[in-house]
Design an enzyme around this catalytic site. Structure first.
Site, PDB file in Angstrom:
ATOM      1  N   CYS A 108      -1.419   1.839  -8.575  1.00  0.00           N
ATOM      2  CA  CYS A 108      -2.206   2.815  -7.831  1.00  0.00           C
ATOM      3  C   CYS A 108      -2.082   4.180  -8.506  1.00  0.00           C
ATOM      4  O   CYS A 108      -0.972   4.587  -8.847  1.00  0.00           O
ATOM      5  CB  CYS A 108      -1.677   2.881  -6.395  1.00  0.00           C
ATOM      6  SG  CYS A 108      -2.615   3.992  -5.341  1.00  0.00           S
ATOM      7  N   HIS A 150      -7.120  -3.192  -1.276  1.00  0.00           N
ATOM      8  CA  HIS A 150      -6.260  -2.087  -1.711  1.00  0.00           C
ATOM      9  C   HIS A 150      -6.976  -0.745  -1.491  1.00  0.00           C
ATOM     10  O   HIS A 150      -6.403   0.183  -0.922  1.00  0.00           O
ATOM     11  CB  HIS A 150      -5.893  -2.285  -3.188  1.00  0.00           C
ATOM     12  CG  HIS A 150      -5.125  -1.156  -3.794  1.00  0.00           C
ATOM     13  ND1 HIS A 150      -3.852  -1.305  -4.300  1.00  0.00           N
ATOM     14  CD2 HIS A 150      -5.437   0.157  -3.983  1.00  0.00           C
ATOM     15  CE1 HIS A 150      -3.424  -0.132  -4.750  1.00  0.00           C
ATOM     16  NE2 HIS A 150      -4.378   0.765  -4.594  1.00  0.00           N
ATOM     17  N   GLU A 151      -8.230  -0.662  -1.954  1.00  0.00           N
ATOM     18  CA  GLU A 151      -8.967   0.606  -1.835  1.00  0.00           C
ATOM     19  C   GLU A 151      -9.237   0.963  -0.378  1.00  0.00           C
ATOM     20  O   GLU A 151      -9.091   2.121   0.027  1.00  0.00           O
ATOM     21  CB  GLU A 151     -10.297   0.538  -2.595  1.00  0.00           C
ATOM     22  CG  GLU A 151     -10.168   0.496  -4.094  1.00  0.00           C
ATOM     23  CD  GLU A 151      -9.268   1.574  -4.656  1.00  0.00           C
ATOM     24  OE1 GLU A 151      -9.172   2.665  -4.067  1.00  0.00           O
ATOM     25  OE2 GLU A 151      -8.622   1.310  -5.681  1.00  0.00           O
ATOM     26  N   HIS A 154      -6.531   2.596   1.589  1.00  0.00           N
ATOM     27  CA  HIS A 154      -6.379   4.046   1.420  1.00  0.00           C
ATOM     28  C   HIS A 154      -7.097   4.802   2.545  1.00  0.00           C
ATOM     29  O   HIS A 154      -6.680   5.895   2.931  1.00  0.00           O
ATOM     30  CB  HIS A 154      -6.962   4.500   0.074  1.00  0.00           C
ATOM     31  CG  HIS A 154      -6.036   4.300  -1.093  1.00  0.00           C
ATOM     32  ND1 HIS A 154      -4.808   4.914  -1.186  1.00  0.00           N
ATOM     33  CD2 HIS A 154      -6.162   3.562  -2.217  1.00  0.00           C
ATOM     34  CE1 HIS A 154      -4.226   4.562  -2.325  1.00  0.00           C
ATOM     35  NE2 HIS A 154      -5.022   3.736  -2.976  1.00  0.00           N
TER      36      HIS A 154
HETATM   37 NI    NI Z   1      -4.565   2.933  -4.840  1.00  0.00          NI
END
Ligand code: NI
Length: 190
Positions: A108, A150-151, A154
């Site tokens: 990341c 994953h994105e 966020h």
């Molecule tokens: Ni990330």
């Protein structure tokens, strides 16, 4: 367009739940500028995805390079090598289609230098708005499903680190390549 500073782990913006983009701001010049900055920043740092909170904007916007068959752009007949298509996710909602766990090494841009092994559901559906304000939907599995999860994490204030089950599988990039990664394992750096 501008390269923006990437927020690193510890900055509170990475821990906030991002706000949805209001309907009347979809397709606005301000949103277009934000996304242009995200694209430029992602390319500068060499990621394959970036979420708006990572450039200190607490908004539900993420950009992700997707395999050509999932991208929204029309395919060019001249292209010999199919290329990843950058896809813009605004106000995305994720649904798990198959919860069976699959693991990949993740990195990341907000946690630079490190990599960790994370298991996530193997198949998902995402509904989102594109830059024109049009509702879109896609189904992803395998590595792409992990990249998207994953994105979109966020946007919930979540980093991959807390999705890890075995903290022994958190390592610096060089050491993970030397000692931990199998040769055929894909990994994600974003
Ligand atoms: Ni990330």
């Amino acid at each position: 367009m501008a390269i923006r500073k990437v927020a690193r782990m510890g900055h509170p913006v990475l821990r906030q739940k991002a706000k949805p983009v209001p309907q009347n701001k979809l397709n606005s010049p301000a949103l277009k500028t934000l996304i242009d900055d995200m694209i430029e920043t992602m390319h500068e740092y060499g990621g394959i995805g970036l979420a708006a909170p990572q450039i200190h904007e607490s908004l539900q916007v993420a950009i992700i390079a997707l395999p050509p068959e999932l991208g929204q752009k029309e395919k060019s007949k001249k292209e010999e090598e199919p290329q990843d298509v950058l896809t813009i996710f605004i106000n995305p909602v994720i649904q798990v289609l198959d919860p069976a766990p699959q693991g990949f090494w993740e990195g990341c841009l907000s946690v630079p230098g490190l990599r960790g092994f994370v298991e996530r559901p193997r198949k998902i559906r995402v509904e989102y708005f594109d830059l024109k304000g049009k509702k879109q939907s896609l189904v992803a599995e395998g590595f792409t499903a992990t990249v998207i999860q994953h994105e979109l994490d966020h946007l919930e204030g979540v980093l991959y680190i807390e999705k890890m089950k075995d903290m022994k599988k958190l390592a610096f990039n060089e050491e993970s390549e030397k000692f931990l990664l199998e040769e055929d394992e894909q990994h994600l750096a974003d």
